[in-house]
Enzyme design. Sequence first.
Site, mmCIF file in Angstrom:
data_model
loop_
_atom_site.group_PDB
_atom_site.id
_atom_site.type_symbol
_atom_site.label_atom_id
_atom_site.label_comp_id
_atom_site.label_asym_id
_atom_site.label_seq_id
_atom_site.Cartn_x
_atom_site.Cartn_y
_atom_site.Cartn_z
ATOM 1 N N LYS A 165 43.642 -30.610 7.932
ATOM 2 C CA LYS A 165 42.202 -29.933 7.725
ATOM 3 C C LYS A 165 42.257 -28.804 6.824
ATOM 4 O O LYS A 165 42.938 -27.711 7.298
ATOM 5 C CB LYS A 165 41.517 -29.825 8.884
ATOM 6 C CG LYS A 165 40.135 -29.271 8.526
ATOM 7 C CD LYS A 165 39.264 -28.285 9.867
ATOM 8 C CE LYS A 165 39.469 -27.032 9.626
ATOM 9 N NZ LYS A 165 38.646 -26.373 8.492
ATOM 10 N N SER A 191 44.999 -17.221 11.452
ATOM 11 C CA SER A 191 44.678 -16.020 11.937
ATOM 12 C C SER A 191 45.357 -15.963 13.250
ATOM 13 O O SER A 191 45.485 -17.089 14.107
ATOM 14 C CB SER A 191 43.464 -15.339 12.209
ATOM 15 O OG SER A 191 42.422 -16.407 13.011
ATOM 16 N N GLY A 238 45.259 -18.957 16.297
ATOM 17 C CA GLY A 238 46.361 -19.467 16.841
ATOM 18 C C GLY A 238 46.447 -19.327 18.406
ATOM 19 O O GLY A 238 46.785 -20.369 18.940
ATOM 20 N N GLU A 240 51.929 -20.215 12.184
ATOM 21 C CA GLU A 240 52.375 -19.261 11.005
ATOM 22 C C GLU A 240 50.981 -18.474 11.061
ATOM 23 O O GLU A 240 49.962 -18.731 10.458
ATOM 24 C CB GLU A 240 52.376 -19.817 9.751
ATOM 25 C CG GLU A 240 53.625 -20.774 9.568
ATOM 26 C CD GLU A 240 54.812 -20.119 9.645
ATOM 27 O OE1 GLU A 240 54.902 -19.014 9.226
ATOM 28 O OE2 GLU A 240 55.700 -20.941 9.658
ATOM 29 N N CYS A 288 49.269 -13.331 4.132
ATOM 30 C CA CYS A 288 49.691 -13.014 5.423
ATOM 31 C C CYS A 288 50.884 -11.990 5.311
ATOM 32 O O CYS A 288 50.752 -11.248 6.255
ATOM 33 C CB CYS A 288 50.039 -14.337 6.026
ATOM 34 S SG CYS A 288 51.327 -15.310 4.889
ATOM 35 N N GLU A 309 45.213 -6.204 10.663
ATOM 36 C CA GLU A 309 45.412 -6.934 9.272
ATOM 37 C C GLU A 309 43.795 -6.993 8.535
ATOM 38 O O GLU A 309 43.019 -7.570 9.118
ATOM 39 C CB GLU A 309 45.739 -8.327 9.641
ATOM 40 C CG GLU A 309 45.872 -9.333 8.463
ATOM 41 C CD GLU A 309 46.272 -10.479 8.694
ATOM 42 O OE1 GLU A 309 45.534 -11.293 9.657
ATOM 43 O OE2 GLU A 309 47.439 -11.200 8.130
HETATM 44 P P1 NDP Z 1 41.432 -18.876 10.452
HETATM 45 O O1 NDP Z 1 42.246 -18.700 11.757
HETATM 46 O O2 NDP Z 1 40.305 -18.276 10.690
HETATM 47 O O3 NDP Z 1 41.350 -20.225 10.083
HETATM 48 C C1 NDP Z 1 42.717 -20.980 9.735
HETATM 49 C C2 NDP Z 1 42.313 -22.490 9.720
HETATM 50 O O4 NDP Z 1 41.991 -22.827 11.149
HETATM 51 C C3 NDP Z 1 40.921 -22.764 8.899
HETATM 52 O O5 NDP Z 1 41.187 -24.219 8.411
HETATM 53 C C4 NDP Z 1 39.961 -22.937 10.114
HETATM 54 O O6 NDP Z 1 38.692 -23.455 9.885
HETATM 55 C C5 NDP Z 1 40.559 -23.352 11.258
HETATM 56 N N1 NDP Z 1 39.941 -23.132 12.609
HETATM 57 C C6 NDP Z 1 39.060 -22.346 12.896
HETATM 58 N N2 NDP Z 1 39.081 -22.308 14.229
HETATM 59 C C7 NDP Z 1 39.736 -23.414 14.872
HETATM 60 C C8 NDP Z 1 40.025 -24.062 16.127
HETATM 61 N N3 NDP Z 1 39.362 -23.280 16.972
HETATM 62 N N4 NDP Z 1 40.998 -24.836 16.120
HETATM 63 C C9 NDP Z 1 41.554 -25.269 15.063
HETATM 64 N N5 NDP Z 1 41.219 -24.972 13.997
HETATM 65 C C10 NDP Z 1 40.426 -23.840 13.397
HETATM 66 O O7 NDP Z 1 42.249 -18.136 9.433
HETATM 67 P P2 NDP Z 1 41.922 -17.872 7.937
HETATM 68 O O8 NDP Z 1 41.531 -19.071 7.192
HETATM 69 O O9 NDP Z 1 40.669 -16.806 7.966
HETATM 70 O O10 NDP Z 1 42.979 -17.209 7.165
HETATM 71 C C11 NDP Z 1 43.557 -16.169 7.294
HETATM 72 C C12 NDP Z 1 44.663 -16.041 8.300
HETATM 73 O O11 NDP Z 1 45.819 -16.809 8.069
HETATM 74 C C13 NDP Z 1 45.079 -14.359 8.323
HETATM 75 O O12 NDP Z 1 45.326 -13.939 9.322
HETATM 76 C C14 NDP Z 1 46.627 -14.723 7.492
HETATM 77 O O13 NDP Z 1 47.509 -13.742 7.971
HETATM 78 C C15 NDP Z 1 47.051 -16.074 8.184
HETATM 79 N N6 NDP Z 1 47.875 -16.535 7.157
HETATM 80 C C16 NDP Z 1 49.413 -16.879 7.727
HETATM 81 C C17 NDP Z 1 50.185 -17.176 6.934
HETATM 82 C C18 NDP Z 1 51.693 -17.432 7.709
HETATM 83 O O14 NDP Z 1 52.536 -18.060 6.736
HETATM 84 N N7 NDP Z 1 52.129 -16.580 8.466
HETATM 85 C C19 NDP Z 1 50.152 -17.769 5.803
HETATM 86 C C20 NDP Z 1 48.642 -17.510 5.250
HETATM 87 C C21 NDP Z 1 47.926 -17.010 5.962
HETATM 88 P P3 NDP Z 1 37.602 -22.922 8.999
HETATM 89 O O15 NDP Z 1 37.908 -22.575 7.529
HETATM 90 O O16 NDP Z 1 36.362 -23.998 9.011
HETATM 91 O O17 NDP Z 1 37.220 -21.679 9.613
#
Ligand code: NDP
Length: 515
Positions: free
Chosen positions: A222, A275, A279, A296, A330, A427
């Site tokens: 997804k 996030s 997570g 991650e 990130c 963050e």
């Molecule tokens: P989110 O955690 O808000 O969303 C990540 C994904 O999870 C999206 O596809 C989101 O869908 C989906 N999601 C939301 N709620 C749920 C749930 N309850 N169960 C399963 N999936 C869900 O993060 P962001 O998209 O805002 O990304 C930014 C974050 O990602 C930052 O904290 C950043 O640091 C981290 N990140 C970490 C990396 C790493 O390698 N450590 C690399 C890149 C980013 P939807 O978009 O529809 O909300």
Amino acid sequence: MKRKAAQIPAARRAGPAVQPAPAPTNGRTKGRKRPELVFGDKWEFDPAPETVDPGIKPEYDLFIGGKWVAAKTGKRFDSISPADEKKVSSLALAGEADVNAAYAAASGASEKIWLKMSGRERGKYLYRIARLLQDKSRQLAVAESIDGGKPIKESRDFDLPMAAAHFFYHAGWADKLHYVTPGRTPQPLGVVGQVIPWNFPLLMLAWKLAPALACGNTVVLKPSETTSVTAMLVAEVLQEAELPPGVVNFVTGFGATGAAVVGHPAAKKVAFTGSTEVGKIIMRQLAGSGKKLTMELGGKAANIVFDDAPIDQAVEGVINGIYFNQGHVCCAGSRLLVQESMAEEFVERLKRRVAVLRVGHPLDKNTDVGAINSKEQLQKITEIVAAGVAEGAELHQSTCKLPEKGWYFRPSIFTNVTQSHRVAREEIFGPVLSVLTFRTLDEAVEKANNTAYGLSAGVWTDKGSRILKMAASLKAGVVWANTFNKFDPASPFGGYKESGFGREGGRQGLLDYLA
Ligand code: NDP
């Protein structure tokens, strides 16, 4: 850069003002003055828009079993370009029944085709995908910038080459997996569920798909709701590569779709990038399920500059560390720790550099800092920055013109920051740097590690021994020395503490996709 002399009023054609500025000696100022040219707005850049048609369709269904399938929910949502708030495409909203269908397709493909195929044959598909990504990299880069807001020079020169590199690298591993697990025969896990964020949509997709496929797994993925379009274009690439139907399935939607993907009983492993907050929700949801899990998550990296650092390179490294991809990174170096003896001069240089960063339309080849990915993210950045000011930190912002339409934020620097300020702890995921100072190496280590996160860090110094000492002392998955934000598919990436667990890339990344 082209000077538009004809359009410049006479008063402005007089040439740059000459102002005194500190003279560098071995990269440092030693009190001698030299004149500095301050151009202000006397020089303008002609627009240099990327004009290639990315071939985005007005609407997409779900990609299940190698075909485009309408969502059983009958619902759709729009992807909006952050650059001008225009609709990019319409996407299907996948519900539980659609996720079930995607897992059925992935399970069928796993049992009937992918598990039986030799690593050598699987590798050929990965090579084919890598080559197609290279062939179509210009269109894909344009689509990535339109849909996500990142500058075209970054999607063109970083995201696309890195995405192809991940497929090339893992294609090479597909028939050599016995070297990954010496002494035992590696086995694929079966079907894996993957959820990715919006900051590097295509690159995160490559980080997830390439190792999973190389190890013989099939996938239900997804993408993020605000940046699903390049996943749809990759689906077309997979069709062109003649990847067997069902090996990769894309379900678009919101958080609930993600929850259905990670919670599905057929998923033997869940790979999540996003996030820390989400997570934790997923970890609670999957506790006791026996699924293999990699997380991650977020970060709040310290970029540490000692007073013997090569100062010009360090300024560029700090700028790149925080303003790359609008700070939606990130591992962004969002906390600068600079040695007190040179902090004043270093911050002055940073401010001068920030003043010439070009914030603008993501498709303009001159743009350094593009659009903020969504209205919600812009609100979040604005709120934390306001909290920084309210808590007593000093805000310095670039005075550049911002485009009238779209979501943009000025590159910002906070000084007078203390460890307890929100801007030093949370963050922000935007173009905002918080500056702290230190006197000794131990103090730098103490402050750098004083965070809930542990994803990355940077060290700038002339001394190799100090780099080694710092690398051993910093609680971060990646420590860069005299550079920042450098990636390679062969180099594992991942975090400690609230930045998650598991690694992506390298041999370690493959271990997470094998039984
Ligand atoms: P989110 O955690 O808000 O969303 C990540 C994904 O999870 C999206 O596809 C989101 O869908 C989906 N999601 C939301 N709620 C749920 C749930 N309850 N169960 C399963 N999936 C869900 O993060 P962001 O998209 O805002 O990304 C930014 C974050 O990602 C930052 O904290 C950043 O640091 C981290 N990140 C970490 C990396 C790493 O390698 N450590 C690399 C890149 C980013 P939807 O978009 O529809 O909300």
